[in-house]
Motif scaffolding. Structure first.
Motif, PDB file in Angstrom:
ATOM      1  N   LEU A 104       0.824  -1.211   0.000  1.00  0.00           N
ATOM      2  CA  LEU A 104       0.000   0.000   0.000  1.00  0.00           C
ATOM      3  C   LEU A 104       0.858   1.261   0.000  1.00  0.00           C
ATOM      4  CD1 LEU A 104      -2.772  -1.021   2.566  1.00  0.00           C
ATOM      5  CD2 LEU A 104      -3.046  -0.716   0.104  1.00  0.00           C
ATOM      6  N   ARG A 105       1.959   1.211   0.718  1.00  0.00           N
ATOM      7  CA  ARG A 105       2.836   2.379   0.843  1.00  0.00           C
ATOM      8  C   ARG A 105       3.947   2.390  -0.206  1.00  0.00           C
ATOM      9  NH1 ARG A 105       2.537   5.745   4.639  1.00  0.00           N
ATOM     10  NH2 ARG A 105       1.096   5.490   6.347  1.00  0.00           N
ATOM     11  N   GLN A 106       3.964   1.409  -1.054  1.00  0.00           N
ATOM     12  CA  GLN A 106       4.964   1.291  -2.113  1.00  0.00           C
ATOM     13  C   GLN A 106       6.391   1.346  -1.567  1.00  0.00           C
ATOM     14  OE1 GLN A 106       3.738   4.339  -4.868  1.00  0.00           O
ATOM     15  NE2 GLN A 106       2.087   3.075  -5.671  1.00  0.00           N
ATOM     16  N   GLY A 107       6.604   0.613  -0.468  1.00  0.00           N
ATOM     17  CA  GLY A 107       7.940   0.487   0.093  1.00  0.00           C
ATOM     18  C   GLY A 107       8.366   1.589   1.033  1.00  0.00           C
ATOM     19  N   GLU A 108       7.563   2.634   1.192  1.00  0.00           N
ATOM     20  CA  GLU A 108       7.932   3.718   2.101  1.00  0.00           C
ATOM     21  C   GLU A 108       7.824   3.246   3.549  1.00  0.00           C
ATOM     22  OE1 GLU A 108       5.838   7.342   1.358  1.00  0.00           O
ATOM     23  OE2 GLU A 108       6.148   7.211  -0.801  1.00  0.00           O
ATOM     24  N   LEU A 109       8.348   4.047   4.461  1.00  0.00           N
ATOM     25  CA  LEU A 109       8.290   3.697   5.873  1.00  0.00           C
ATOM     26  C   LEU A 109       6.847   3.628   6.361  1.00  0.00           C
ATOM     27  CD1 LEU A 109      11.227   5.852   7.274  1.00  0.00           C
ATOM     28  CD2 LEU A 109      11.211   3.400   6.861  1.00  0.00           C
ATOM     29  N   LEU A 110       6.645   2.811   7.361  1.00  0.00           N
ATOM     30  CA  LEU A 110       5.322   2.637   7.945  1.00  0.00           C
ATOM     31  C   LEU A 110       5.038   3.757   8.941  1.00  0.00           C
ATOM     32  CD1 LEU A 110       5.870  -1.155   8.695  1.00  0.00           C
ATOM     33  CD2 LEU A 110       4.571  -0.198   6.775  1.00  0.00           C
ATOM     34  N   ASP A 111       3.764   4.090   9.126  1.00  0.00           N
ATOM     35  CA  ASP A 111       3.418   5.084  10.138  1.00  0.00           C
ATOM     36  C   ASP A 111       2.975   4.374  11.420  1.00  0.00           C
ATOM     37  OD1 ASP A 111       0.712   4.328   9.868  1.00  0.00           O
ATOM     38  OD2 ASP A 111       0.226   6.027   8.580  1.00  0.00           O
ATOM     39  N   LYS A 112       2.629   5.149  12.443  1.00  0.00           N
ATOM     40  CA  LYS A 112       2.284   4.575  13.743  1.00  0.00           C
ATOM     41  C   LYS A 112       1.086   3.644  13.652  1.00  0.00           C
ATOM     42  CE  LYS A 112      -0.441   8.472  15.598  1.00  0.00           C
ATOM     43  NZ  LYS A 112      -1.689   8.074  15.036  1.00  0.00           N
ATOM     44  N   ASP A 113       0.098   4.013  12.868  1.00  0.00           N
ATOM     45  CA  ASP A 113      -1.089   3.169  12.728  1.00  0.00           C
ATOM     46  C   ASP A 113      -0.742   1.838  12.047  1.00  0.00           C
ATOM     47  OD1 ASP A 113      -2.795   5.056  13.969  1.00  0.00           O
ATOM     48  OD2 ASP A 113      -2.993   6.138  12.061  1.00  0.00           O
ATOM     49  N   ASP A 114       0.124   1.895  11.050  1.00  0.00           N
ATOM     50  CA  ASP A 114       0.574   0.658  10.397  1.00  0.00           C
ATOM     51  C   ASP A 114       1.285  -0.246  11.401  1.00  0.00           C
ATOM     52  OD1 ASP A 114      -0.312   1.535   7.864  1.00  0.00           O
ATOM     53  OD2 ASP A 114       1.639   2.429   7.392  1.00  0.00           O
ATOM     54  N   LEU A 115       2.196   0.330  12.163  1.00  0.00           N
ATOM     55  CA  LEU A 115       2.951  -0.463  13.136  1.00  0.00           C
ATOM     56  C   LEU A 115       2.039  -1.109  14.163  1.00  0.00           C
ATOM     57  CD1 LEU A 115       6.045   1.871  13.610  1.00  0.00           C
ATOM     58  CD2 LEU A 115       5.997  -0.351  12.453  1.00  0.00           C
ATOM     59  N   ILE A 116       1.092  -0.351  14.647  1.00  0.00           N
ATOM     60  CA  ILE A 116       0.155  -0.904  15.633  1.00  0.00           C
ATOM     61  C   ILE A 116      -0.665  -2.017  15.012  1.00  0.00           C
ATOM     62  CG2 ILE A 116      -1.918  -0.353  17.005  1.00  0.00           C
ATOM     63  CD1 ILE A 116      -0.622   2.480  17.401  1.00  0.00           C
ATOM     64  N   ASP A 117      -1.138  -1.804  13.796  1.00  0.00           N
ATOM     65  CA  ASP A 117      -1.940  -2.819  13.107  1.00  0.00           C
ATOM     66  C   ASP A 117      -1.139  -4.100  12.892  1.00  0.00           C
ATOM     67  OD1 ASP A 117      -4.289  -3.754  11.794  1.00  0.00           O
ATOM     68  OD2 ASP A 117      -3.335  -3.335   9.874  1.00  0.00           O
ATOM     69  N   ILE A 118       0.133  -3.972  12.549  1.00  0.00           N
ATOM     70  CA  ILE A 118       0.991  -5.134  12.294  1.00  0.00           C
ATOM     71  C   ILE A 118       1.318  -5.869  13.587  1.00  0.00           C
ATOM     72  CG2 ILE A 118       3.330  -5.823  11.579  1.00  0.00           C
ATOM     73  CD1 ILE A 118       3.182  -3.501   9.525  1.00  0.00           C
ATOM     74  N   LEU A 119       1.592  -5.130  14.649  1.00  0.00           N
ATOM     75  CA  LEU A 119       2.176  -5.733  15.853  1.00  0.00           C
ATOM     76  C   LEU A 119       1.215  -6.005  16.997  1.00  0.00           C
ATOM     77  CD1 LEU A 119       5.433  -3.635  15.808  1.00  0.00           C
ATOM     78  CD2 LEU A 119       5.173  -6.022  15.120  1.00  0.00           C
ATOM     79  N   LYS A 120       0.054  -5.403  16.968  1.00  0.00           N
ATOM     80  CA  LYS A 120      -0.880  -5.620  18.073  1.00  0.00           C
ATOM     81  C   LYS A 120      -1.378  -7.055  18.023  1.00  0.00           C
ATOM     82  CE  LYS A 120      -4.376  -3.263  20.684  1.00  0.00           C
ATOM     83  NZ  LYS A 120      -5.244  -2.126  20.763  1.00  0.00           N
ATOM     84  N   ARG A 121      -1.335  -7.708  19.163  1.00  0.00           N
ATOM     85  CA  ARG A 121      -1.714  -9.129  19.212  1.00  0.00           C
ATOM     86  C   ARG A 121      -3.192  -9.306  19.308  1.00  0.00           C
ATOM     87  NH1 ARG A 121       3.243 -12.221  21.653  1.00  0.00           N
ATOM     88  NH2 ARG A 121       4.790 -10.702  21.116  1.00  0.00           N
TER      89      ARG A 121
END
Length: 172
Positions: free
Chosen positions: A155-172
């Motif tokens: 979705l971001r075409q390889g750019e860095l992830l934002d805080k919402d992306d990180l939370i979505d990826i890592l939240k259990r």
């Protein structure tokens, strides 16, 4: 590679180390690859000399590389957040996002491959100095993280992830 071939290659590496002061082949690397059953690393390190046909790379090695790449992207993205966004991520997931490794007792292939890639091949320098032993099963979670990270990267075409992306990826 048979056990006898490994012994012979190890002995040749010893001879090389004792007689050749410099050269393209690192005898210590040869020993480490043999000791860790990581003959696949020869085709990664010595690509001009040997091929993947000579020393095939197992699927678990490619998977380990994908996991390390995902965590590289996650950690780099986190480092570029401002302090407020970092705090939001920490609060949401319970800690700073950091690659913790693999279970050294039960995920030994991935654990060993990660160490070879990080320490010997110098492919993921940012993880150097870490034990990479999570002391608990982590492979299932890593696989989920890789899939979620790929989706966000697409979705971001390889750019860095934002805080919402990180939370979505890592939240259990």
């Amino acid at each position: 590679m048979s056990g006898a071939e490994k012994v012979m290659l190890g002995l040749l590496a010893d001879i090389h180390k004792a007689t050749v002061k410099s050269g393209e082949i690192d005898a210590d690397f040869v020993h480490k690859a043999l000791f860790n059953n990581a003959e696949w690393a020869f085709s990664w390190e010595l690509s001009g000399m040997v091929s993947d046909e000579d020393f095939p790379t197992p699927d678990y090695v490619y998977e380990t590389a994908s996991i390390l790449s995902a965590w590289r992207h996650i950690e780099a993205s986190y480092k570029h957040l401002d302090d407020a966004d970092k705090a939001t991520v920490r609060d949401a997931i319970g800690s700073e996002p950091e690659f913790q490794g693999f279970d050294g007792n039960n995920e030994t292939e991935h654990f060993s491959a990660a160490l070879v890639m990080i320490q010997d091949l110098k492919r993921f320098d940012e993880f150097a100095g870490r034990s990479c032993n999570s002391h608990s099963p982590s492979l299932h979670r890593h696989r989920q993280v890789v899939e979620r990270t790929k989706e966000k990267q697409d979705l971001r075409q390889g750019e860095l992830l934002d805080k919402d992306d990180l939370i979505d990826i890592l939240k259990r």
